[in-house]
Design an enzyme around this catalytic site. Structure first.
Site, PDB file in Angstrom:
ATOM      1  N   PRO A 116       0.830  -1.217   0.000  1.00 49.48           N
ATOM      2  CA  PRO A 116       0.000   0.000   0.000  1.00 49.48           C
ATOM      3  C   PRO A 116       0.862   1.264   0.000  1.00 49.48           C
ATOM      4  O   PRO A 116       1.906   1.303   0.665  1.00 49.48           O
ATOM      5  CB  PRO A 116      -0.817  -0.106   1.294  1.00 49.48           C
ATOM      6  CG  PRO A 116      -0.596  -1.471   1.837  1.00 49.48           C
ATOM      7  CD  PRO A 116       0.615  -2.062   1.184  1.00 49.48           C
ATOM      8  N   SER A 162       7.628   3.549  -2.047  1.00 49.80           N
ATOM      9  CA  SER A 162       8.368   4.410  -2.977  1.00 49.80           C
ATOM     10  C   SER A 162       9.804   3.911  -3.158  1.00 49.80           C
ATOM     11  O   SER A 162      10.360   3.997  -4.259  1.00 49.80           O
ATOM     12  CB  SER A 162       8.333   5.876  -2.539  1.00 49.80           C
ATOM     13  OG  SER A 162       8.943   6.016  -1.291  1.00 49.80           O
ATOM     14  N   ALA A 163      10.404   3.352  -2.113  1.00 46.63           N
ATOM     15  CA  ALA A 163      11.763   2.803  -2.255  1.00 46.63           C
ATOM     16  C   ALA A 163      11.747   1.590  -3.189  1.00 46.63           C
ATOM     17  O   ALA A 163      12.634   1.430  -4.036  1.00 46.63           O
ATOM     18  CB  ALA A 163      12.317   2.414  -0.889  1.00 46.63           C
ATOM     19  N   ASP A 168      15.836   2.659   3.368  1.00 45.78           N
ATOM     20  CA  ASP A 168      14.727   1.992   2.675  1.00 45.78           C
ATOM     21  C   ASP A 168      15.175   1.495   1.306  1.00 45.78           C
ATOM     22  O   ASP A 168      14.881   0.364   0.899  1.00 45.78           O
ATOM     23  CB  ASP A 168      13.550   2.966   2.481  1.00 45.78           C
ATOM     24  CG  ASP A 168      12.955   3.421   3.811  1.00 45.78           C
ATOM     25  OD1 ASP A 168      13.538   3.106   4.860  1.00 45.78           O
ATOM     26  OD2 ASP A 168      11.906   4.090   3.797  1.00 45.78           O
TER      27      ASP A 168
HETATM   28  C1  MEV Z   1      11.137   6.077   6.434  1.00 46.15           C
HETATM   29  O1  MEV Z   1      10.776   4.771   6.026  1.00 46.15           O
HETATM   30  C2  MEV Z   1      12.369   6.042   7.280  1.00 46.15           C
HETATM   31  C3  MEV Z   1      12.862   7.396   7.774  1.00 46.15           C
HETATM   32  O2  MEV Z   1      13.946   7.117   8.673  1.00 46.15           O
HETATM   33  C4  MEV Z   1      13.332   8.277   6.647  1.00 46.15           C
HETATM   34  C5  MEV Z   1      14.614   7.799   5.998  1.00 46.15           C
HETATM   35  O3  MEV Z   1      15.380   7.021   6.580  1.00 46.15           O
HETATM   36  O4  MEV Z   1      14.873   8.283   4.875  1.00 46.15           O
HETATM   37  C6  MEV Z   1      11.798   8.125   8.569  1.00 46.15           C
END
Ligand code: MEV
Length: 313
Positions: free
Chosen positions: A82, A90-91, A133
């Protein structure tokens, strides 16, 4: 017509989100939910059959194309992750799209090049990011950042921070994800934490403390000490709440899971999105999450990273 399909897994962050943006330690695991991108040559940029117009539309896709000296392709994405759920949509999009584009245009397809494209896309789209990510969605399995454990796979530096990324052994563990259903884009929450940290010394101390408990958690995972790892996950959730990135629904799902879990915490940027629970009673945790209005999913770790699924000439 030439077509390439590549896929990448989603992820969950076991420990250390937000503080990793400032170069502190973190651990992330790939999960068995994937996105697949099919890419083919096109005269204009088409995303799922629609013209991608506007400079801010599809920033991840545009960044990867730019990095590969390409302007236009047609991309069709099929996903079971989702969007804005804290599970790496997105990653995984950036990593799978990069691999497909690189293969389509005959460029290097090694994991490090894909991870670099994906990190650049995430950084550009979010305004600030760690490579956590994008590294785990590219490499799969488990990755640690700035932890004295595992095999070195690559390093990145950006905005005055640097990250040494290692591949880590992940013991067999059962996790339940609880999705709040609340869309929570990462960029604004990362920005909120940045402002808080800039104005308030206490926020910096909390970020340091998240780094410290993450290192303890990594040692617990390496010893296969599930009870201690769970306890540290719950402690990490409390620190993230103090940092202001949890929300009522995440706290409700975490508290509902705890009686049946070793530990539970939000995962990802927070503000909505998802939480995870480490448990050996997944049915009870799923029920507790569903009763509180969350969407439970049992996820499995050890998922492979980015890969080519299909190629047609
Ligand atoms: C987001 O999934 C994880 C964060 O630590 C952002 C990042 O590491 O780029 C909040």
């Amino acid at each position: 017509m030439r077509k390439v399909t590549a896929s990448a897994p989603g992820k969950m962050i076991l420990l250390g989100e937000h503080s990793v943006v400032y170069g502190k330690p973190a651990v992330a695991l790939a999960i068995d939910r994937r996105i697949a991108c099919t890419v083919s040559p096109s005269r204009e940029l088409l995303v799922n059959g629609h013209r991608a117009s506007g400079s801010i539309a599809h920033p991840h896709i545009k960044s990867v194309l730019r990095d590969n000296g390409a302007a236009n392709v047609s991309v069709d994405a099929v996903t079971d992750i989702p969007a804005s759920s804290g599970l790496g949509s997105s990653a995984a999009l950036s990593a799978s799209f990069s691999l497909a584009v690189r293969r389509l245009f005959g460029r290097e397809t090694d994991e490090e090049s894909v991870a670099a494209d994906a990190f650049n896309a995430e950084y550009t789209a979010q305004g600030r990011a760690s490579p956590m990510d994008t590294s785990v969605c590219t490499h799969g399995g488990g990755v640690a950042l700035n932890c004295p454990i595992g095999r070195h796979i690559w390093s990145f530096s950006r905005g005055g921070n640097s990250w040494d990324v290692t591949e880590v052994e992940v013991p067999k563990m059962t996790f339940v994800v609880g999705y709040t259903g609340i869309h929570a884009p990462t960029g604004p929450i990362v920005e909120r934490v940045r402002k808080y940290k800039e104005r308030n010394r206490f926020a910096s101390d909390v970020i340091d403390e998240i780094g410290a408990v993450t290192l303890d958690g990594v040692q617990a995972m390496a010893r296969n000490d599930t009870e201690e790892l769970g306890r540290i996950m719950t402690q990490n959730h409390k620190l993230l709440s103090i940092l202001g990135v949890s929300c009522d629904q995440l706290n409700k799902l975490v508290n509902a899971s705890l009686p049946y879990s070793y530990g539970a915490k939000l995962t990802g940027s927070g503000g909505g999105g998802s939480m995870i629970a480490l448990t050996d009673r997944p049915e009870q945790v799923c029920e507790a999450i569903a009763v509180r209005g969350g969407v439970p999913m049992v996820v499995h770790t050890g998922e492979p990273g980015v890969r080519i699924e299909d190629e047609q000439d």
